[in-house]
Motif scaffolding. Structure first.
Motif, mmCIF file in Angstrom:
data_model
loop_
_atom_site.group_PDB
_atom_site.id
_atom_site.type_symbol
_atom_site.label_atom_id
_atom_site.label_comp_id
_atom_site.label_asym_id
_atom_site.label_seq_id
_atom_site.Cartn_x
_atom_site.Cartn_y
_atom_site.Cartn_z
ATOM 1 N N GLY A 170 42.414 41.844 51.730
ATOM 2 C CA GLY A 170 41.459 41.595 50.658
ATOM 3 C C GLY A 170 40.121 41.146 51.211
ATOM 4 O O GLY A 170 39.915 41.056 52.417
ATOM 5 N N ARG A 171 39.219 40.858 50.288
ATOM 6 C CA ARG A 171 37.856 40.496 50.656
ATOM 7 C C ARG A 171 37.630 38.987 50.531
ATOM 8 O O ARG A 171 38.290 38.325 49.747
ATOM 9 N N ALA A 172 36.653 38.492 51.281
ATOM 10 C CA ALA A 172 36.287 37.086 51.222
ATOM 11 C C ALA A 172 35.153 36.847 50.233
ATOM 12 O O ALA A 172 34.882 35.719 49.864
ATOM 13 N N HIS A 173 34.500 37.904 49.778
ATOM 14 C CA HIS A 173 33.307 37.787 48.928
ATOM 15 C C HIS A 173 33.449 38.770 47.777
ATOM 16 O O HIS A 173 33.845 39.910 47.977
ATOM 17 N N GLU A 174 33.119 38.316 46.571
ATOM 18 C CA GLU A 174 33.217 39.172 45.391
ATOM 19 C C GLU A 174 31.948 38.983 44.560
ATOM 20 O O GLU A 174 31.480 37.864 44.405
ATOM 21 N N THR A 175 31.377 40.077 44.069
ATOM 22 C CA THR A 175 30.167 39.985 43.251
ATOM 23 C C THR A 175 30.456 40.456 41.839
ATOM 24 O O THR A 175 31.402 41.212 41.603
ATOM 25 N N GLY A 176 29.634 40.005 40.915
ATOM 26 C CA GLY A 176 29.775 40.402 39.514
ATOM 27 C C GLY A 176 28.397 40.471 38.874
ATOM 28 O O GLY A 176 27.394 40.084 39.464
ATOM 29 N N ILE A 177 28.361 40.953 37.628
ATOM 30 C CA ILE A 177 27.110 41.013 36.890
ATOM 31 C C ILE A 177 27.185 40.020 35.733
ATOM 32 O O ILE A 177 28.265 39.714 35.243
ATOM 33 N N CYS A 178 26.002 39.506 35.325
ATOM 34 C CA CYS A 178 25.994 38.442 34.335
ATOM 35 C C CYS A 178 24.697 38.476 33.525
ATOM 36 O O CYS A 178 23.755 39.179 33.884
ATOM 37 N N ASP A 208 18.508 40.064 30.882
ATOM 38 C CA ASP A 208 18.382 41.457 31.367
ATOM 39 C C ASP A 208 19.285 41.775 32.547
ATOM 40 O O ASP A 208 19.051 42.709 33.294
ATOM 41 N N GLY A 209 20.304 41.024 32.769
ATOM 42 C CA GLY A 209 21.298 41.313 33.805
ATOM 43 C C GLY A 209 20.933 40.740 35.156
ATOM 44 O O GLY A 209 19.822 40.889 35.634
ATOM 45 N N GLY A 210 21.851 40.060 35.751
ATOM 46 C CA GLY A 210 21.696 39.496 37.078
ATOM 47 C C GLY A 210 22.991 39.638 37.838
ATOM 48 O O GLY A 210 23.928 40.303 37.380
ATOM 49 N N THR A 211 23.059 39.004 38.985
ATOM 50 C CA THR A 211 24.286 39.056 39.779
ATOM 51 C C THR A 211 24.783 37.651 40.071
ATOM 52 O O THR A 211 24.022 36.687 40.087
ATOM 53 N N THR A 212 26.068 37.570 40.298
ATOM 54 C CA THR A 212 26.727 36.325 40.652
ATOM 55 C C THR A 212 27.760 36.654 41.718
ATOM 56 O O THR A 212 28.116 37.820 41.913
ATOM 57 N N TYR A 213 28.220 35.648 42.432
ATOM 58 C CA TYR A 213 29.234 35.895 43.461
ATOM 59 C C TYR A 213 30.155 34.688 43.581
ATOM 60 O O TYR A 213 29.853 33.597 43.103
ATOM 61 N N ARG A 214 31.264 34.930 44.230
ATOM 62 C CA ARG A 214 32.180 33.848 44.576
ATOM 63 C C ARG A 214 32.841 34.191 45.895
ATOM 64 O O ARG A 214 32.864 35.366 46.306
ATOM 65 N N THR A 215 33.371 33.201 46.558
ATOM 66 C CA THR A 215 33.981 33.404 47.872
ATOM 67 C C THR A 215 35.341 32.716 47.932
ATOM 68 O O THR A 215 35.673 31.884 47.084
ATOM 69 N N ARG A 216 36.075 33.089 48.943
ATOM 70 C CA ARG A 216 37.330 32.405 49.252
ATOM 71 C C ARG A 216 37.491 32.404 50.769
ATOM 72 O O ARG A 216 36.817 33.161 51.477
ATOM 73 N N HIS A 217 38.357 31.558 51.234
ATOM 74 C CA HIS A 217 38.545 31.400 52.679
ATOM 75 C C HIS A 217 40.019 31.554 53.031
ATOM 76 O O HIS A 217 40.902 31.303 52.205
#
Length: 125
Positions: free
Chosen positions: A102-110, A79-88
């Motif tokens: 740019g951004r250090a944090h990115e979110t997505g749906i899964c 039923d849809g959730g969220t995920t994220y990833r980061t970079r430094h």
């Protein structure tokens, strides 16, 4: 009373410390025309100019991001959730370099699939 432009605001900081950046400043109408007064003369509300056009030289370095990390585990199995990833940042900008953009944090749906079991409909006679 005729329309009157306000004074220009201060120039914004330069977008880069070397290698060519830009600055802008704005102004707004101070008094709108009243009782048949003249409109403001058509004019720019924003001015832009080049700044810090000198070469960065060899001692200047821009900030750099490292690669994106792996996506995190999804917050839901269905039923849809969220995920994220980061970079430094792997290289900080020197005093005369531009910061990493740019951004250090990115979110997505899964996990879009429905949590409800799909069932065949049975029609009664």
């Amino acid at each position: 009373q005729d329309c009157v432009w306000n004074q220009w605001e201060e120039w914004t900081p330069c977008s880069c410390t070397c290698g060519g950046g830009q600055q802008e400043r704005k102004r707004f109408v101070l008094h709108m025309p009243e009782s048949g007064g003249d409109r403001c003369e058509p004019s720019d509300k924003i001015e832009m100019r080049a700044c810090n056009t000198q070469s960065c030289g060899h001692s200047c370095q821009d900030g750099l991001w490292g690669p994106w990390g792996y996506w995190s585990e999804c917050s839901a199995t269905c039923d849809g959730g969220t995920t994220y990833r980061t970079r430094h940042i792997v290289q900080n900008a020197s005093d005369c370099g531009c910061p990493a953009h740019g951004r250090a944090h990115e979110t997505g749906i899964c996990n879009f699939k429905s949590c409800s079991e799909s069932r065949d409909c049975v029609v009664s006679p």
